[in-house]
Enzyme design. Structure first.
Site, PDB file in Angstrom:
ATOM      1  CD  GLU A  98      -8.443   0.949   7.433  1.00 18.27           C
ATOM      2  OE1 GLU A  98      -8.315   0.008   8.236  1.00 18.27           O
ATOM      3  OE2 GLU A  98      -7.820   2.020   7.552  1.00 18.27           O
ATOM      4  CG  ASP A 147      -0.255  -0.408   2.505  1.00 15.57           C
ATOM      5  OD1 ASP A 147       0.993  -0.370   2.553  1.00 15.57           O
ATOM      6  OD2 ASP A 147      -0.938  -0.749   3.474  1.00 15.57           O
ATOM      7  CG  ASN A 192      -8.521  -1.344  11.829  1.00  9.93           C
ATOM      8  OD1 ASN A 192      -7.556  -2.018  11.460  1.00  9.93           O
ATOM      9  ND2 ASN A 192      -8.972  -0.313  11.136  1.00  9.93           N
ATOM     10  CG  HIS A 208      -5.609  -2.179   8.693  1.00 10.98           C
ATOM     11  ND1 HIS A 208      -5.689  -0.815   8.843  1.00 10.98           N
ATOM     12  CD2 HIS A 208      -4.302  -2.478   8.920  1.00 10.98           C
ATOM     13  CE1 HIS A 208      -4.504  -0.325   9.126  1.00 10.98           C
ATOM     14  NE2 HIS A 208      -3.645  -1.312   9.183  1.00 10.98           N
TER      15      HIS A 208
END
Ligand code: GLP
Length: 253
Positions: free
Chosen positions: A143, A67, A136, A138
């Site tokens: 996400e 990313d 979280n 990810h």
């Protein structure tokens, strides 16, 4: 999923570097999927040591990063391009033309995401993908609520991710709100995956990803469906896995 238990961050990094190094011995022109964040830094350090000790050669290796933030110049110290250059690429003998990182400054982001996916396919696909995990759940920047069928795409970063990553910026307002990320489908196409997790703040998502329901609200849980995942966890990150000791048996060594 194979789970490797290690004591701490240092041991996690060494084990991961050994797996990458063995991969390159077996296939010197491997295609590696690479991650950023604090988690893989130690692994990069170990790989650099192995390279300097002439134990591995990156001359034929191709890399694809997971990313990159949108609207950050690649010379910006918080960009993942900068991170990769400073922490890994400038220390090894990889050819510049074999390095691929999504261009978050591209004028046409959709075109960039399609081209990135095409480049991965044209390279023969990712042999070994390195992953960290967000607090979280990810992976990459996929996400919670991500579509499992997504290929490389532009994402709106989750509030939790922006808060977590604010530590690298002067203020939370400076954290980009968008990024380009390989999709879950792109990641799941990798032949082999190493998931790294260290520290107590990852314990709850490690537990949910390995033993929880497979669902888009916990993106890393999809890894349960991949045939060849090695999860290297240190004591703190695995501390919620075996509250019931009988479960340990299911996890492997
Ligand atoms: C970032 C990256 C992820 C990384 C995660 C965890 O947002 N996009 O690829 O795995 O956060 O980061 P860290 O390793 O610093 O905990």
């Amino acid at each position: 999923m194979k789970i490797i238990h290690v004591d701490d961050y240092y041991e996690m990094s060494k084990r991961a570097a050994e797996i990458v190094s063995n991969q390159l011995k077996l296939k010197p022109d491997s295609v590696l999927g690479l991650a950023t964040g604090d988690t893989p830094l130690g692994m990069y350090r170990e790989l650099i040591k192995k390279y300097k000790g002439a134990h591995i050669d990156f001359s034929k290796v191709k890399t694809f990063n997971l990313d990159e933030y949108c609207n950050l110049n690649k010379n910006n110290k918080q960009s993942y391009s900068y991170y990769m250059r400073e922490n890994f690429f400038k220390h090894i003998n990889i050819s510049r033309r074999n390095i691929n990182i999504p261009n978050g400054m591209a004028k046409d982001i959709t075109k960039e995401t399609f081209e990135y996916e095409r480049k991965i396919i044209n390279s023969g696909g990712i042999d070994l993908q390195i992953l960290g995990i967000g607090t979280n759940g990810h992976i990459g920047f996929n996400e919670p609520q991500v579509k499992f069928e997504a290929l490389t795409h532009m994402v709106n970063l989750d509030k939790q991710t922006i808060r977590d990553n604010a530590r690298f910026f002067n203020s939370i307002e400076e954290v980009p709100t968008k990024a380009i990320s390989m999709g879950i489908k792109t990641i799941m196409h990798a032949r082999k995956i190493i998931l790294l997790a260290s520290g107590i703040k990852k314990a709850h998502v490690v537990y949910k990803s390995i033993y929880g329901e497979i669902k888009p609200t916990m993106p890393a849980s999809v890894l349960q469906l991949h045939q060849n995942v090695i999860c290297i966890v240190d004591k703190e990150a695995s501390s919620k896995l075996y509250l019931n000791k009988s479960i340990r048996f299911l996890g492997g060594n």
